[in-house]
Design a protein around this motif. Structure first.
Motif, PDB file in Angstrom:
ATOM      1  N   SER A  58      14.079  42.137  38.536  1.00  0.00           N
ATOM      2  CA  SER A  58      14.510  43.395  39.282  1.00  0.00           C
ATOM      3  C   SER A  58      15.892  43.554  39.289  1.00  0.00           C
ATOM      4  N   HIS A  59      16.350  44.777  39.670  1.00  0.00           N
ATOM      5  CA  HIS A  59      17.859  45.207  39.662  1.00  0.00           C
ATOM      6  C   HIS A  59      18.856  44.532  40.769  1.00  0.00           C
ATOM      7  N   PRO A  60      19.856  44.178  40.587  1.00  0.00           N
ATOM      8  CA  PRO A  60      20.514  43.463  41.777  1.00  0.00           C
ATOM      9  C   PRO A  60      20.454  44.125  43.017  1.00  0.00           C
ATOM     10  N   LEU A  61      20.272  43.319  44.010  1.00  0.00           N
ATOM     11  CA  LEU A  61      20.322  43.755  45.378  1.00  0.00           C
ATOM     12  C   LEU A  61      21.715  43.943  45.713  1.00  0.00           C
ATOM     13  N   ALA A  62      21.933  44.937  46.738  1.00  0.00           N
ATOM     14  CA  ALA A  62      23.500  45.279  47.152  1.00  0.00           C
ATOM     15  C   ALA A  62      24.118  44.034  47.614  1.00  0.00           C
ATOM     16  N   GLU A  63      23.408  43.259  48.302  1.00  0.00           N
ATOM     17  CA  GLU A  63      23.973  41.808  48.811  1.00  0.00           C
ATOM     18  C   GLU A  63      24.263  40.682  47.825  1.00  0.00           C
ATOM     19  N   GLU A  64      23.707  40.877  46.464  1.00  0.00           N
ATOM     20  CA  GLU A  64      23.888  39.893  45.493  1.00  0.00           C
ATOM     21  C   GLU A  64      25.145  39.919  45.204  1.00  0.00           C
ATOM     22  N   ARG A  65      25.888  38.767  44.710  1.00  0.00           N
ATOM     23  CA  ARG A  65      27.230  38.673  44.061  1.00  0.00           C
ATOM     24  C   ARG A  65      27.256  39.311  42.628  1.00  0.00           C
ATOM     25  N   VAL A  66      26.821  40.420  42.301  1.00  0.00           N
ATOM     26  CA  VAL A  66      26.806  41.036  40.905  1.00  0.00           C
ATOM     27  C   VAL A  66      27.537  42.232  40.924  1.00  0.00           C
ATOM     28  N   CYS A  67      28.070  42.267  39.651  1.00  0.00           N
ATOM     29  CA  CYS A  67      29.072  43.422  39.540  1.00  0.00           C
ATOM     30  C   CYS A  67      28.809  43.838  38.044  1.00  0.00           C
ATOM     31  N   VAL A  68      28.576  44.981  37.660  1.00  0.00           N
ATOM     32  CA  VAL A  68      28.749  45.597  36.574  1.00  0.00           C
ATOM     33  C   VAL A  68      29.458  46.637  36.371  1.00  0.00           C
ATOM     34  N   VAL A  69      30.440  46.375  35.266  1.00  0.00           N
ATOM     35  CA  VAL A  69      31.397  47.324  34.994  1.00  0.00           C
ATOM     36  C   VAL A  69      31.333  47.909  33.684  1.00  0.00           C
ATOM     37  N   ILE A  70      31.564  49.012  33.153  1.00  0.00           N
ATOM     38  CA  ILE A  70      31.310  49.626  32.007  1.00  0.00           C
ATOM     39  C   ILE A  70      32.318  50.597  31.569  1.00  0.00           C
ATOM     40  N   PRO A  71      33.470  49.933  30.720  1.00  0.00           N
ATOM     41  CA  PRO A  71      34.568  50.811  30.394  1.00  0.00           C
ATOM     42  C   PRO A  71      34.053  51.784  29.242  1.00  0.00           C
ATOM     43  N   LYS A  72      34.437  52.943  29.020  1.00  0.00           N
ATOM     44  CA  LYS A  72      34.172  53.802  28.042  1.00  0.00           C
ATOM     45  C   LYS A  72      34.331  53.455  26.781  1.00  0.00           C
ATOM     46  N   TRP A  73      35.561  52.984  26.242  1.00  0.00           N
ATOM     47  CA  TRP A  73      35.703  52.325  24.998  1.00  0.00           C
ATOM     48  C   TRP A  73      36.298  50.675  25.200  1.00  0.00           C
ATOM     49  N   SER A  74      36.964  50.545  26.119  1.00  0.00           N
ATOM     50  CA  SER A  74      37.428  48.993  25.908  1.00  0.00           C
ATOM     51  C   SER A  74      37.965  48.774  27.078  1.00  0.00           C
ATOM     52  N   ILE A  75      37.894  47.481  27.568  1.00  0.00           N
ATOM     53  CA  ILE A  75      38.423  47.109  28.794  1.00  0.00           C
ATOM     54  C   ILE A  75      40.053  46.795  28.821  1.00  0.00           C
ATOM     55  N   GLU A  76      40.471  46.738  27.369  1.00  0.00           N
ATOM     56  CA  GLU A  76      41.908  46.699  27.330  1.00  0.00           C
ATOM     57  C   GLU A  76      42.512  48.100  27.632  1.00  0.00           C
ATOM     58  N   THR A  77      41.859  49.402  27.588  1.00  0.00           N
ATOM     59  CA  THR A  77      42.359  50.552  28.128  1.00  0.00           C
ATOM     60  C   THR A  77      42.499  50.448  29.842  1.00  0.00           C
ATOM     61  N   TRP A  78      41.517  49.996  30.212  1.00  0.00           N
ATOM     62  CA  TRP A  78      41.384  50.034  31.840  1.00  0.00           C
ATOM     63  C   TRP A  78      42.577  49.066  32.221  1.00  0.00           C
ATOM     64  N   ILE A  79      42.654  47.915  31.520  1.00  0.00           N
ATOM     65  CA  ILE A  79      43.744  46.991  31.874  1.00  0.00           C
ATOM     66  C   ILE A  79      45.301  47.765  31.614  1.00  0.00           C
TER      67      ILE A  79
END
Length: 141
Positions: A58-79
């Protein structure tokens, strides 16, 4: 490299999520970072949801310590953006940042550059998700 990074994340996400659920009394957390690349961020999120569904997880619940992040091209651009470099998330950034900088970007949100108009939607959403994740996880012991 060999194989697809997306495929690796799709394969590892369900068992990793199950793993933190097996130990609910422990302060385990899961951060999933995967680039969207040629897909939209929403399409990449759907792929991750499909990977969970196919594995019977099942999908992560709101109270679970789970984080999904999706940069468009690369995490380096975000940084780069979070450290004040004006860079569009729709461009692949040439400069490579060190892993230590990526860790700082995720956990030391207070010292990052303020949001600017150069930040794309995936970065704005990702920073909010990271801030919630850090708050849920609390201090690292």
């Amino acid at each position: 490299g060999q194989g697809s990074g997306k495929q690796f994340v799709n394969q590892q996400y369900p068992p990793e999520l199950k793993g933190i659920r097996r130990h609910p009394k422990e302060r385990r957390a899961l951060a999933v970072v995967t680039d969207a690349d040629e897909l939209t961020v929403q399409q990449r999120e759907r792929q991750l949801a499909e990977a969970l569904k196919n594995a019977g997880v099942s999908h992560p619940l709101a109270e679970e310590r789970v984080c999904v992040v999706i940069p468009k091209w690369s995490i380096e651009t975000w940084i780069a953006c979070m450290y004040g470099v004006e860079e569009s998330e729709n461009n692949k950034i040439a400069k490579r940042f060190e892993i230590a900088e990526a860790a700082n970007a995720g956990t030391d949100l207070a010292r990052l550059a303020p949001q600017t108009s150069a930040w794309g939607p995936s970065l704005v959403e990702g920073r909010a998700r990271l801030a919630q994740f850090v708050q849920k996880c609390g201090p690292i012991e």
